[in-house]
Design an enzyme around this catalytic site. Structure first.
Site, PDB file in Angstrom:
ATOM      1  N   LYS A  19       0.839  -1.179  -0.065  1.00 26.44           N
ATOM      2  CA  LYS A  19      -0.040  -0.033  -0.083  1.00 26.44           C
ATOM      3  C   LYS A  19       0.855   1.365  -0.088  1.00 26.44           C
ATOM      4  CE  LYS A  19      -1.488   1.597   4.162  1.00 26.44           C
ATOM      5  NZ  LYS A  19      -1.426   3.069   4.482  1.00 26.44           N
ATOM      6  N   ASN A  20       2.023   1.272   0.897  1.00 29.11           N
ATOM      7  CA  ASN A  20       2.613   2.454   1.114  1.00 29.11           C
ATOM      8  C   ASN A  20       3.590   2.685  -0.065  1.00 29.11           C
ATOM      9  OD1 ASN A  20       1.368   2.994   3.425  1.00 29.11           O
ATOM     10  ND2 ASN A  20       2.720   2.492   4.589  1.00 29.11           N
ATOM     11  N   ARG A  26       0.199  14.280  12.881  1.00 23.40           N
ATOM     12  CA  ARG A  26       0.584  14.025  11.584  1.00 23.40           C
ATOM     13  C   ARG A  26       0.759  15.165  10.669  1.00 23.40           C
ATOM     14  NH1 ARG A  26      -1.040   8.734  10.370  1.00 23.40           N
ATOM     15  NH2 ARG A  26       0.564   8.854   8.500  1.00 23.40           N
ATOM     16  N   PRO A  27       1.621  16.262  11.197  1.00 21.02           N
ATOM     17  CA  PRO A  27       1.869  17.605  10.584  1.00 21.02           C
ATOM     18  C   PRO A  27       2.605  17.355   9.196  1.00 21.02           C
ATOM     19  CG  PRO A  27       3.518  17.064  12.042  1.00 21.02           C
ATOM     20  CD  PRO A  27       2.377  16.022  12.324  1.00 21.02           C
ATOM     21  N   CYS A  40      -4.659  12.248  12.524  1.00 19.06           N
ATOM     22  CA  CYS A  40      -5.587  11.149  12.513  1.00 19.06           C
ATOM     23  C   CYS A  40      -5.469  10.270  13.934  1.00 19.06           C
ATOM     24  CB  CYS A  40      -4.904   9.948  11.477  1.00 19.06           C
ATOM     25  SG  CYS A  40      -3.422   9.173  11.916  1.00 19.06           S
ATOM     26  N   ARG A  93      -8.281  -0.531   4.633  1.00 26.56           N
ATOM     27  CA  ARG A  93      -7.561   0.668   3.985  1.00 26.56           C
ATOM     28  C   ARG A  93      -6.596   0.023   3.574  1.00 26.56           C
ATOM     29  NH1 ARG A  93      -6.887   6.134   7.222  1.00 26.56           N
ATOM     30  NH2 ARG A  93      -5.783   6.366   5.388  1.00 26.56           N
ATOM     31  N   ASP A  96       5.075   0.589  12.089  1.00 27.65           N
ATOM     32  CA  ASP A  96       3.638  -0.053  11.251  1.00 27.65           C
ATOM     33  C   ASP A  96       3.642  -1.518  11.763  1.00 27.65           C
ATOM     34  OD1 ASP A  96       3.761   1.656   8.426  1.00 27.65           O
ATOM     35  OD2 ASP A  96       3.215   2.031  10.333  1.00 27.65           O
TER      36      ASP A  96
HETATM   37  C1  EPZ Z   1       4.165   7.027   6.448  1.00 24.41           C
HETATM   38  O1  EPZ Z   1       3.509   7.929   6.987  1.00 24.41           O
HETATM   39  C2  EPZ Z   1       3.391   5.707   6.214  1.00 24.41           C
HETATM   40  N1  EPZ Z   1       2.175   5.993   5.519  1.00 24.41           N
HETATM   41  C3  EPZ Z   1       2.824   5.304   7.788  1.00 24.41           C
HETATM   42  O2  EPZ Z   1       2.060   4.100   7.471  1.00 24.41           O
HETATM   43  C4  EPZ Z   1       4.086   5.119   8.578  1.00 24.41           C
HETATM   44  O3  EPZ Z   1       3.664   4.695   9.862  1.00 24.41           O
HETATM   45  C5  EPZ Z   1       4.979   6.194   8.468  1.00 24.41           C
HETATM   46  O4  EPZ Z   1       5.427   6.682   7.119  1.00 24.41           O
HETATM   47  C6  EPZ Z   1       6.291   6.122   9.320  1.00 24.41           C
HETATM   48  O5  EPZ Z   1       7.141   4.941   8.705  1.00 24.41           O
HETATM   49  C7  EPZ Z   1       2.426   6.005   4.042  1.00 24.41           C
HETATM   50  O6  EPZ Z   1       3.463   5.826   3.642  1.00 24.41           O
HETATM   51  C8  EPZ Z   1       1.242   6.432   3.214  1.00 24.41           C
HETATM   52  P1  EPZ Z   1       6.418  10.439   8.311  1.00 24.41           P
HETATM   53  P2  EPZ Z   1       4.108   9.451   6.913  1.00 24.41           P
HETATM   54  O7  EPZ Z   1       6.210  11.702   7.525  1.00 24.41           O
HETATM   55  O8  EPZ Z   1       4.847   9.634   5.803  1.00 24.41           O
HETATM   56  C9  EPZ Z   1       6.735  13.396  11.665  1.00 24.41           C
HETATM   57  C10 EPZ Z   1       0.285   2.556   7.856  1.00 24.41           C
HETATM   58  O9  EPZ Z   1       0.006   1.989   8.654  1.00 24.41           O
HETATM   59  N2  EPZ Z   1       6.619  14.586  11.042  1.00 24.41           N
HETATM   60  O10 EPZ Z   1       7.673   9.361   8.146  1.00 24.41           O
HETATM   61  O11 EPZ Z   1       2.813  10.275   7.214  1.00 24.41           O
HETATM   62  C11 EPZ Z   1       5.436  12.921  11.969  1.00 24.41           C
HETATM   63  O12 EPZ Z   1       4.427  13.543  12.892  1.00 24.41           O
HETATM   64  C12 EPZ Z   1       0.826   4.172   7.942  1.00 24.41           C
HETATM   65  O13 EPZ Z   1       0.442   2.222   6.630  1.00 24.41           O
HETATM   66  C13 EPZ Z   1       6.639  15.988  10.724  1.00 24.41           C
HETATM   67  O14 EPZ Z   1       6.796  16.388  12.132  1.00 24.41           O
HETATM   68  O15 EPZ Z   1       5.129   9.404   8.090  1.00 24.41           O
HETATM   69  C14 EPZ Z   1       6.223  11.426  12.663  1.00 24.41           C
HETATM   70  O16 EPZ Z   1       6.304  11.679  14.083  1.00 24.41           O
HETATM   71  C15 EPZ Z   1       0.433   4.688   9.302  1.00 24.41           C
HETATM   72  N3  EPZ Z   1       6.278  16.677  10.028  1.00 24.41           N
HETATM   73  C16 EPZ Z   1       7.303  11.478  12.038  1.00 24.41           C
HETATM   74  O17 EPZ Z   1       7.491  12.735  11.404  1.00 24.41           O
HETATM   75  C17 EPZ Z   1       6.135  16.531   8.732  1.00 24.41           C
HETATM   76  O18 EPZ Z   1       5.964  17.377   7.781  1.00 24.41           O
HETATM   77  C18 EPZ Z   1       7.427  10.362  10.628  1.00 24.41           C
HETATM   78  O19 EPZ Z   1       6.308  10.686   9.780  1.00 24.41           O
HETATM   79  C19 EPZ Z   1       6.134  15.153   8.428  1.00 24.41           C
HETATM   80  C20 EPZ Z   1       6.357  14.019   9.332  1.00 24.41           C
END
Ligand code: EPZ
Length: 421
Positions: free
Chosen positions: A22-23, A121-122, A116, A399, A307
């Site tokens: 999916k990702n 999720r910023p 969410c 999902r 995950d």
């Molecule tokens: C991706 O989410 C995945 N989703 C998530 O999988 C996964 O848990 C996550 O990466 C971490 O591996 C998809 O790929 C669609 P991040 P993403 O940006 O990209 C902070 C699932 O179960 N952050 O790597 O949204 C954030 O708050 C889902 O399949 C900022 O602060 O995660 C978090 O603490 C759930 N500012 C950390 O970074 C930003 O602009 C990692 O988030 C972006 C992120």
């Protein structure tokens, strides 16, 4: 709404075919916005998030043609550049269209995804990087309004935190930019690697693929020709079924899997007493009668994935001894704990750390899914709980898992999808 009724499994046996990731699918679907040709994507998983993103692209004017095991996405007629709240609110990964739309059209409006269940999720890191590339970003009435009338410019991006979709967004924006974009502290997840590999094969030169320092040589606005490709296997789906095998003490073989993407997960299962037979695209788990306790800290790839945290928490309730699981990426990713406790699990929570105080006999009951991976953790617990477990609100599960109940039923689990009365 549907729910899953699970009656505790005897041993499972047989093999499970792993679906496409999916990702990986989500950024690769967004990437079709950069193509000048119809793009054939094979091995897409049949999950709600993919349907949502394809619907979003269709709303913007793209066309999607479905075949037996592939979809052809044609964005030539894509003219709209506003991703509205109604779709974005159902899937925050819609933010992945921001980079490619802005790079191709010079303007884009995307509803702020909002948080969410698992956290706020910023997207500040996405927006800061696009501004560095010359975009003008305004937030107005819940929407990100981004403009770059003269196109985006390559520059030096250093991410304060590792962000998976942030890296994907900027790689796609950089693909059409003027000049080279250097991305430091880039995510190295296999899903980001595949996006880079497909773009690189399409003429967008990308160096450092798989490392934390990428350089993307932009085409200065020229769309690219993208040859057909197949989505990599879903490592989190695979890890989930490995936990199903371990928790039910069953020998299960996964096919269409990629062992190389599961190093940290296999290592933790080995620490708990499982052993494996690995081949190119298969993984056979040999269970242990007595699961050992484990210590886990979730971190970015290639370390242990967040995950898989919920699934291992469920597994740890069946291990002898005290397990400690620390969640370092998201601020609220322990909502499955209260549901597991209702089933009898001996878990204590202290901030971002869950402690499992030894093995507990779980009792089946009604439980509620709160997010995608929490749902699968409750299914795993249901497989070994006494009596029936009903997992409600499985729209979360749908999902990201393709035919989960059918795949488990095929290896002997007593699991059925029913409609809420
Ligand atoms: C991706 O989410 C995945 N989703 C998530 O999988 C996964 O848990 C996550 O990466 C971490 O591996 C998809 O790929 C669609 P991040 P993403 O940006 O990209 C902070 C699932 O179960 N952050 O790597 O949204 C954030 O708050 C889902 O399949 C900022 O602060 O995660 C978090 O603490 C759930 N500012 C950390 O970074 C930003 O602009 C990692 O988030 C972006 C992120």
């Amino acid at each position: 709404m549907d729910y899953l009724k699970i009656t505790s499994a005897k041993n499972l046996s047989g093999s499970i075919k792993i679906s496409g990731a999916k990702n990986a699918s989500l950024p690769l679907i967004a990437m079709t916005i950069l193509a000048k040709n119809p793009v054939v994507i094979k091995n897409l998983p049949h999950v709600a998030d993919i349907r949502t993103l394809l619907k979003l692209l269709s709303n913007l004017g793209a066309s999607c043609e479905f075949a037996e095991d592939s979809v052809t996405v044609n964005t030539a007629a894509l003219t709209q550049t506003k991703a509205t709240y109604d779709i974005v609110k159902t899937m925050r990964a819609s933010i992945l269209v921001l980079g490619p739309i802005l790079a191709r059209f010079g303007h884009c409006e995307v509803s702020l995804p909002g948080g969410c269940a698992i956290g706020q999720r910023p997207i500040d890191l996405h927006l800061k990087a696009l501004e560095q590339m010359g975009a003008k970003i305004e937030i107005h009435a819940g929407y990100v309004q981004a403009t770059a009338p003269d196109g985006l410019k390559g520059c030096n991006i250093i991410f304060d935190k590792i962000t998976v979709t942030g890296t994907a967004n900027i790689v796609m924006a950089a693909a059409l930019a003027h000049g080279i974009t250097y991305i430091t502290n880039a995510a190295r997840e296999p899903e980001v690697v595949q996006l880079c590999e497909v773009l690189n094969a399409s003429g967008v030169k990308i160096e450092g693929i798989g490392t934390a320092i990428l350089s993307v040589h932009g085409t200065s606005g020229a769309l690219v020709n993208i040859a057909p490709f197949a989505i990599i296997p879903d490592r989190i789906e695979a890890g989930t079924y490995l936990c199903a095998a371990a928790i039910t003490k069953s020998e299960i073989t996964l096919t269409n899997a990629e062992p190389k993407h599961l190093g940290a997960v296999l290592a933790k299962l080995e620490e708990m007493g499982c052993t494996f037979t690995l081949a190119d695209d298969t993984i056979t788990l040999h269970p242990t009668e007595v699961l050992k306790a484990v210590k886990i800290v979730t971190q970015e790839y290639p370390a242990f994935p967040t995950d898989m945290q919920a699934q291992f928490l469920a597994l740890a309730t069946q291990a002898e001894g005290t397990s400690i699981i620390e969640e370092r990426l998201f601020e609220n990713r322990f909502m499955h704990v209260s549901e597991l406790q209702r089933m009898g699990a001996k878990i204590t929570l202290n901030g971002h750390t869950a402690t499992v105080n030894g093995k507990s006999e779980l009792s089946g009951t009604d439980v509620m899914a709160t997010d995608l991976r929490a749902s699968s953790a409750l299914v795993l617990a249901g497989l070994v709980a006494d009596g029936e477990t009903n997992v409600h609100r499985i729209y979360h599960l749908d999902r990201g898992y393709d035919s989960l109940e059918k795949k488990l039923e095929n290896v002997g689990a007593d699991i059925i999808r029913l409609k809420e009365k």
